[in-house]
Design a protein around this motif. Structure first.
Motif, short mmCIF file in Angstrom:
data_model
loop_
_atom_site.label_atom_id
_atom_site.label_comp_id
_atom_site.label_asym_id
_atom_site.label_seq_id
_atom_site.Cartn_x
_atom_site.Cartn_y
_atom_site.Cartn_z
N ARG A 98 4.93 3.46 41.05
CA ARG A 98 4.47 2.88 42.32
C ARG A 98 2.98 3.09 42.54
O ARG A 98 2.32 2.28 43.19
CB ARG A 98 5.27 3.48 43.49
CG ARG A 98 5.14 4.98 43.65
CD ARG A 98 5.87 5.52 44.86
NE ARG A 98 5.77 6.97 44.97
CZ ARG A 98 4.69 7.61 45.37
NH1 ARG A 98 3.61 6.93 45.72
NH2 ARG A 98 4.67 8.93 45.45
N ARG A 99 2.41 4.19 42.03
CA ARG A 99 0.98 4.44 42.18
C ARG A 99 0.16 3.42 41.40
O ARG A 99 -0.88 2.95 41.88
CB ARG A 99 0.63 5.87 41.74
CG ARG A 99 1.23 6.94 42.65
CD ARG A 99 1.19 8.31 42.02
NE ARG A 99 2.08 8.38 40.86
CZ ARG A 99 2.32 9.50 40.17
NH1 ARG A 99 1.70 10.63 40.51
NH2 ARG A 99 3.15 9.50 39.14
N ILE A 100 0.65 3.05 40.22
CA ILE A 100 -0.04 2.03 39.43
C ILE A 100 0.13 0.67 40.10
O ILE A 100 -0.81 -0.14 40.13
CB ILE A 100 0.50 2.01 38.00
CG1 ILE A 100 0.29 3.38 37.32
CG2 ILE A 100 -0.17 0.90 37.19
CD1 ILE A 100 -1.16 3.82 37.26
N GLN A 101 1.30 0.39 40.66
CA GLN A 101 1.49 -0.87 41.39
C GLN A 101 0.51 -0.97 42.56
O GLN A 101 -0.06 -2.05 42.80
CB GLN A 101 2.93 -0.96 41.90
CG GLN A 101 3.96 -1.14 40.81
CD GLN A 101 5.34 -1.47 41.37
OE1 GLN A 101 5.48 -2.38 42.18
NE2 GLN A 101 6.35 -0.74 40.95
N THR A 102 0.31 0.13 43.28
CA THR A 102 -0.63 0.13 44.40
C THR A 102 -2.05 -0.15 43.93
O THR A 102 -2.79 -0.93 44.54
CB THR A 102 -0.58 1.49 45.13
OG1 THR A 102 0.73 1.70 45.64
CG2 THR A 102 -1.58 1.52 46.28
#
Length: 248
Positions: free
Chosen positions: A136-140
């Protein structure tokens, strides 16, 4: 013929003739649907026709007329295409396609690409979402980068790995490891790929090569041109000719 160009999240689409290119490689998976003659040269040999070219495969493409899609490997469409080629570098496909639609593409490529996606049993999307399997951090982070395609480019200085790591509450080394592990490419070359996309957007908006270079963090137009040739096999002068025929 003069090409047409569309940029969407995760996809750069062109229709027309591919310029004679030098051997080059890029981050995107390439989907080629030929209306005229086409040929691809790469280290594994030569092939013709409709093609899927995997990410980071050095190749040279010649196309009389047709569609070229450059697709981010981590978007849903990119993941499905890589599953189809199953580890091969270049795959030729000859599905029984419905005929090309007679009218030339105008402002929206969806209708013209429907026969291709139907034949490949894929869902047609020119605005593909990132695969949900990404951290999710990479998606953000990627969502922030996508703002460039919406006209909200941020200064390149904000994209230092150390600054991003701080924002994500992790060490720089941990961020670099996580990004490479999730994306299959290191942060710096990926950022360079994204900055090229921003430069294309700038040129499509009417900026000169020099202005586009400065807006997107390249030292000058020569630096931008060298990077263009390495990733796309064409010079910045050829790119300007291509992108002046924009369709958004």
């Amino acid at each position: 013929m003069k090409p047409r160009v569309w940029i969407r999240h995760g996809v750069l689409i062109t229709y027309g003739a591919a310029l004679d290119t030098a051997l080059h490689r890029h981050h995107a998976v390439q989907l080629v649907w030929a209306r005229g003659a086409s040929s691809c040269q790469w280290r594994g040999g030569n092939t013709t026709g409709n093609l899927i070219i995997d990410s980071q495969v050095e190749h040279k493409l010649q196309l009389d007329e047709g569609w070229i899609l450059l697709i981010e490997p981590q978007c849903e469409l990119g993941v499905k295409l890589r599953q189809m080629i199953d580890g091969k570098e270049v795959v030729q496909f000859e599905p029984l396609l419905a005929p090309y639609i007679n009218e030339h593409p105008k402002s929206n490529p969806n209708t013209q690409l429907t026969p291709l996606f139907s034949a490949l049993n894929l869902s047609l999307s020119v605005d593909p979402k990132l695969t949900s399997t990404l951290d999710r951090r990479i998606q953000t982070l990627l969502a922030k980068l996508d703002r460039c395609l919406q006209g909200g480019c941020q200064k390149p200085a904000r994209w230092r790995a150390s600054d991003i790591a701080n924002e994500l509450a992790m060490s720089e080394s941990r961020f670099r490891h996580l990004f490479r592990n999730e994306m299959g490419i290191a942060w710096r070359p990926y950022l360079r790929w994204r900055r090229l996309s921003c430069a294309i957007t700038a040129m499509m908006s009417g900026h000169s090569a020099t202005e586009s270079a400065h807006l997107t963090g390249f030292a000058d137009s020569a630096h931008l041109s060298r990077t263009f040739r390495a990733m796309f096999g064409i010079s910045i002068q050829q790119a300007r000719t291509l992108f002046s025929s924009k369709e958004r």
